[in-house]
Scaffold this motif. Structure first.
Motif, PDB file in Angstrom:
ATOM      1  N   VAL A   1       9.783  13.368   1.558  1.00 34.99           N
ATOM      2  CA  VAL A   1      11.153  13.054   1.971  1.00 34.99           C
ATOM      3  C   VAL A   1      11.172  12.994   3.499  1.00 34.99           C
ATOM      4  O   VAL A   1      10.860  13.962   4.179  1.00 34.99           O
ATOM      5  N   THR A   2      11.536  11.824   4.011  1.00 35.98           N
ATOM      6  CA  THR A   2      11.404  11.598   5.452  1.00 35.98           C
ATOM      7  C   THR A   2      12.430  12.347   6.281  1.00 35.98           C
ATOM      8  O   THR A   2      12.215  12.594   7.461  1.00 35.98           O
ATOM      9  N   GLY A   3      13.599  12.654   5.664  1.00 36.25           N
ATOM     10  CA  GLY A   3      14.696  13.228   6.452  1.00 36.25           C
ATOM     11  C   GLY A   3      15.589  12.142   7.024  1.00 36.25           C
ATOM     12  O   GLY A   3      16.541  12.424   7.741  1.00 36.25           O
ATOM     13  N   ASP A   4      15.288  10.897   6.674  1.00 40.97           N
ATOM     14  CA  ASP A   4      16.114   9.770   7.111  1.00 40.97           C
ATOM     15  C   ASP A   4      16.906   9.243   5.922  1.00 40.97           C
ATOM     16  O   ASP A   4      16.438   9.281   4.783  1.00 40.97           O
TER      17      ASP A   4
ATOM     18  N   ALA B   1      12.078   7.885   1.132  1.00 38.26           N
ATOM     19  CA  ALA B   1      10.955   8.697   0.651  1.00 38.26           C
ATOM     20  C   ALA B   1       9.726   7.827   0.428  1.00 38.26           C
ATOM     21  O   ALA B   1       9.832   6.620   0.242  1.00 38.26           O
ATOM     22  N   ILE B   2       8.569   8.466   0.475  1.00 41.40           N
ATOM     23  CA  ILE B   2       7.299   7.756   0.290  1.00 41.40           C
ATOM     24  C   ILE B   2       6.497   8.505  -0.775  1.00 41.40           C
ATOM     25  O   ILE B   2       6.358   9.733  -0.696  1.00 41.40           O
ATOM     26  N   ARG B   3       5.990   7.761  -1.754  1.00 41.54           N
ATOM     27  CA  ARG B   3       5.278   8.425  -2.842  1.00 41.54           C
ATOM     28  C   ARG B   3       3.894   8.879  -2.381  1.00 41.54           C
ATOM     29  O   ARG B   3       3.234   8.196  -1.597  1.00 41.54           O
ATOM     30  N   ARG B   4       3.484  10.031  -2.871  1.00 45.86           N
ATOM     31  CA  ARG B   4       2.129  10.525  -2.575  1.00 45.86           C
ATOM     32  C   ARG B   4       1.113   9.450  -2.909  1.00 45.86           C
ATOM     33  O   ARG B   4       1.283   8.726  -3.893  1.00 45.86           O
ATOM     34  N   GLY B   5       0.082   9.356  -2.115  1.00 47.89           N
ATOM     35  CA  GLY B   5      -0.927   8.318  -2.345  1.00 47.89           C
ATOM     36  C   GLY B   5      -0.980   7.358  -1.169  1.00 47.89           C
ATOM     37  O   GLY B   5      -1.924   6.585  -1.034  1.00 47.89           O
ATOM     38  N   SER B   6       0.023   7.414  -0.318  1.00 44.32           N
ATOM     39  CA  SER B   6      -0.005   6.586   0.885  1.00 44.32           C
ATOM     40  C   SER B   6      -1.126   7.092   1.793  1.00 44.32           C
ATOM     41  O   SER B   6      -1.233   8.288   2.057  1.00 44.32           O
ATOM     42  N   ALA B   7      -1.958   6.171   2.295  1.00 40.97           N
ATOM     43  CA  ALA B   7      -3.128   6.592   3.081  1.00 40.97           C
ATOM     44  C   ALA B   7      -2.734   7.150   4.443  1.00 40.97           C
ATOM     45  O   ALA B   7      -3.522   7.855   5.072  1.00 40.97           O
ATOM     46  N   SER B   8      -1.520   6.853   4.921  1.00 40.11           N
ATOM     47  CA  SER B   8      -1.135   7.398   6.234  1.00 40.11           C
ATOM     48  C   SER B   8      -0.365   8.711   6.094  1.00 40.11           C
ATOM     49  O   SER B   8       0.175   9.214   7.076  1.00 40.11           O
ATOM     50  N   MET B   9      -0.316   9.275   4.896  1.00 40.73           N
ATOM     51  CA  MET B   9       0.447  10.510   4.685  1.00 40.73           C
ATOM     52  C   MET B   9      -0.334  11.731   5.171  1.00 40.73           C
ATOM     53  O   MET B   9      -1.538  11.848   4.944  1.00 40.73           O
ATOM     54  N   LEU B  10       0.377  12.636   5.826  1.00 41.59           N
ATOM     55  CA  LEU B  10      -0.276  13.839   6.349  1.00 41.59           C
ATOM     56  C   LEU B  10      -0.924  14.652   5.222  1.00 41.59           C
ATOM     57  O   LEU B  10      -0.520  14.555   4.058  1.00 41.59           O
ATOM     58  N   LEU B  11      -1.917  15.445   5.587  1.00 44.90           N
ATOM     59  CA  LEU B  11      -2.501  16.391   4.639  1.00 44.90           C
ATOM     60  C   LEU B  11      -1.559  17.576   4.494  1.00 44.90           C
ATOM     61  O   LEU B  11      -1.286  18.053   3.397  1.00 44.90           O
ATOM     62  N   GLU B  12      -1.065  18.066   5.631  1.00 46.10           N
ATOM     63  CA  GLU B  12      -0.129  19.198   5.658  1.00 46.10           C
ATOM     64  C   GLU B  12       0.378  19.387   7.078  1.00 46.10           C
ATOM     65  O   GLU B  12      -0.186  18.842   8.020  1.00 46.10           O
ATOM     66  N   TYR B  13       1.460  20.172   7.210  1.00 48.17           N
ATOM     67  CA  TYR B  13       1.839  20.648   8.539  1.00 48.17           C
ATOM     68  C   TYR B  13       0.902  21.804   8.871  1.00 48.17           C
ATOM     69  O   TYR B  13       0.668  22.684   8.038  1.00 48.17           O
ATOM     70  N   TRP B  14       0.385  21.787  10.080  1.00 51.06           N
ATOM     71  CA  TRP B  14      -0.575  22.800  10.496  1.00 51.06           C
ATOM     72  C   TRP B  14       0.085  24.187  10.492  1.00 51.06           C
ATOM     73  O   TRP B  14       1.113  24.380  11.151  1.00 51.06           O
ATOM     74  N   ASN B  15      -0.515  25.106   9.735  1.00 51.13           N
ATOM     75  CA  ASN B  15      -0.033  26.505   9.732  1.00 51.13           C
ATOM     76  C   ASN B  15       1.409  26.676   9.290  1.00 51.13           C
ATOM     77  O   ASN B  15       2.047  27.651   9.681  1.00 51.13           O
TER      78      ASN B  15
ATOM     79  N   GLY C   1       0.817  -1.219   0.000  1.00 54.79           N
ATOM     80  CA  GLY C   1       0.000   0.000   0.000  1.00 54.79           C
ATOM     81  C   GLY C   1       0.845   1.261   0.000  1.00 54.79           C
ATOM     82  O   GLY C   1       0.410   2.301  -0.479  1.00 54.79           O
ATOM     83  N   HIS C   2       2.054   1.165   0.546  1.00 52.99           N
ATOM     84  CA  HIS C   2       2.939   2.333   0.598  1.00 52.99           C
ATOM     85  C   HIS C   2       4.068   2.140  -0.406  1.00 52.99           C
ATOM     86  O   HIS C   2       4.747   1.113  -0.376  1.00 52.99           O
ATOM     87  N   GLU C   3       4.265   3.122  -1.274  1.00 57.74           N
ATOM     88  CA  GLU C   3       5.399   3.031  -2.186  1.00 57.74           C
ATOM     89  C   GLU C   3       6.592   3.716  -1.546  1.00 57.74           C
ATOM     90  O   GLU C   3       6.648   4.936  -1.431  1.00 57.74           O
TER      91      GLU C   3
END
Ligand code: ATP
Ligand code: MG
Length: 508
Positions: free
Chosen positions: A385-388, A356-370, A336-338
């Motif tokens: 990009v995870t930063g790892d 990195a994780i491709r857009r489309g992953s269901a656990s991906m954030l919508l955005e950082y708040w503000n 489910g996660h690329e």
């Protein structure tokens, strides 16, 4: 029950099973009313809470919310593990609001910055939490807020409707609020199921010592357990001690645990094994080959390491039931996660690169708040990009280190994780943090801060030779310092930035 061939959250072709309308509260309350939802171990005696009871508690709070919040309003939840904590989140989702988990161990400033950043309308809490909050924001007592009057309908939400605003651990910088939609729970289900060797077998009972205010407690344990019909244990160990842990497991009949690596290291240092477990999952920090081997000896299971972050969780995992783990590596991409390791240009690479994780992953954030700039900076093209930093080894992801923690020494790039893992196998070492120390000649040198086991001894030279013989001549720690304890986040992660600051100070 979870059949191995059906991974929850996914269709047979591994695409996400996300209906047009989705509300996490409905997802978590979908089991028969008489089924066991929570085992409450917070009181003097064990108390079993059925789905029907949990639904009634949720409805009481949801009715309170209906007249007080608009869709999208943020409501804080300052409660530690308890049926009310679960009901508070469910009620907020049911009423169409956004829940903001807050940690009971936060002091006033930490609460103020998060509640302020999130702009919460008020906070669901208890007497203890109300004290902590003071005049910061309105405190609403969960016990008492609930009102009778029959079921409240689920708000008409979609997978993309914001549901939860959860802050990162703040290991590297100031905590950021990750805003997630109602799809985030579905996004966790495959990884949670496989990291427990197919969670949902008869007799499964799930617990974690991690607080439910963090992604690891809330979405790796509590909500997936409810959604999959696996009873979840609500317990608070005032202090995590190996004896208290063993006692709880026996009393509540726990069979499946998410242990952060730090908890496992504490058990190991105390010489405490555990019985009766079917699965142990671990993540949040490197687990390491040594802890994997220890788990087989003393827990009687193969620990499944998983990986993810508050922004996009449960994207890689081992699953001992399905494949041999590779010691020192995390595991494989979760269906489910690329998941990829990419280079600076954003192309997948065989070399070390950015996880990195491709857009489309269901656990991906919508955005950082503000934080629109930080949201934009988190993506490289289609990739989060995870930063790892990581590298693929025969289909298994190896974690090299956080980008900022990778050490550059004498032209080599050295990941701290491997050196820490190696030192952990030394019999005298309880725990260790490895960082780069600024060095005029080599850019940085490898410095290890070591905590020895009580009563154990080891010299700097001995530990240096130990690594030199096992890893590479260039990656041994040129300096070893012994400490009584390592700086830790409240979630039990080693704060390498503090060790780095210390090392930099030593250089001057
Ligand atoms: P902040 O982003 O505020 O600095 P944080 O990154 O620690 O804090 P979390 O989202 O709780 O906040 O943690 C996610 C991070 O934890 C990952 O990006 C990774 O660095 C680390 N991590 C998670 N799982 C593993 C694992 N199995 N092995 C190594 N590191 C891991
Ligand atoms: Mg992070």
């Amino acid at each position: 029950m979870h059949d191995k061939r059906n991974i929850p959250g996914l269709r047979a072709d591994s695409s996400w099973d996300l209906p047009e309308h989705l509300n996490m509260a409905a997802q978590c309350l979908a089991q028969p009313a008489e089924a066991l939802a929570l085992i409450d171990m917070t009181g003097p005696a064990r108390r079993d809470i059925s789905y029907g009871e949990l639904a009634a508690m949720t409805d009481g709070l949801a009715r309170y919310l209906l007249t007080r919040i608009q869709p999208g309003d943020r409501v804080g939840v300052l409660l530690s593990q308890s049926p009310w904590c679960a009901a508070a989140h469910l009620a907020i989702w049911k009423a169409g609001g956004i829940s903001v988990p807050l940690f009971k161990l936060f002091k006033r400033d930490a609460l103020a910055s998060r509640a302020g950043d999130a702009g919460v309308r008020f906070v669901f809490t208890d007497a203890e939490g109300a004290d902590l909050l003071g005049d910061l924001t309105e405190a609403v007592m969960v016990e008492g807020a609930g009102t009778d009057g029959g079921p409240v309908p689920f708000a008409d939400t979609t997978p993309e409707t914001p549901a939860v605003l959860i802050y990162t651990s703040g290991t590297t910088g100031s905590p950021k609020g990750a805003l997630h939609g109602h799809r985030v729970l579905t996004g966790h289900l495959p990884g949670v199921a496989i990291s427990h060797d197919h969670l949902g077998q008869p007799g499964d009972v799930l617990w974690t010592p991690a607080d439910w205010a963090w992604i690891g407690g809330l979405f790796d344990v509590l909500m997936p357990g409810l959604a999959l019909g696996v009873p979840v244990v609500a317990a608070r160990l005032d202090k995590f001690t190996p004896e208290a842990c063993a006692e709880l497991i026996a009393e509540a009949g726990v069979r499946n645990i998410f242990f952060p690596p730090t908890a496992l290291r504490m058990l190991k240092a105390a010489g405490q094994g555990l019985d009766g477990l079917r699965s142990v999952a671990s993540g949040g920090e490197p687990l390491g080959a040594e802890m994997l081997a220890w788990g087989r000896r003393r827990l009687g299971v193969t620990i499944n390491e998983f990986y993810g972050q508050t922004e996009c969780n449960m994207v890689a995992s081992s699953c001992a039931a399905d494949f041999e783990p590779r010691p020192g590596c995390i595991g494989k991409a979760v269906p489910g996660h690329e998941l990829a390791v990419i280079d600076a240009a954003g192309n997948p690479t065989e070399d070390e690169g950015d996880v990195a994780i491709r857009r489309g992953s269901a656990s991906m954030l919508l955005e950082y708040w503000n934080r629109p700039e930080e949201t934009a900076a988190k993506f490289r093209g289609d990739w989060l990009v995870t930063g790892d930093r990581g590298i693929w080894e025969g289909g298994y992801l190896r974690f090299v280190g956080r980008e900022d923690d990778v050490i550059t020494s004498g032209g080599y790039r050295i990941g701290p994780a491997e050196i820490e893992d190696c030192l952990m196998t030394h019999p005298a070492v309880a725990t260790v943090g490895v960082v780069g120390k600024p060095d005029a000649l080599r850019t940085e040198i490898v410095k290890a801060y070591v905590v020895l086991k009580p009563g154990a001894e080891a010299s700097e030279q001995e530990l240096q030779d130990y690594v030199k013989e096992r890893l590479a001549h260039y990656s041994y720690p040129r300096e070893v310092a012994f400490l009584d304890a390592l700086p830790m986040t409240v979630t039990g992660k080693v704060i390498r930035k503090e060790l780095k600051a210390r090392a930099a100070e030593e250089t001057q």
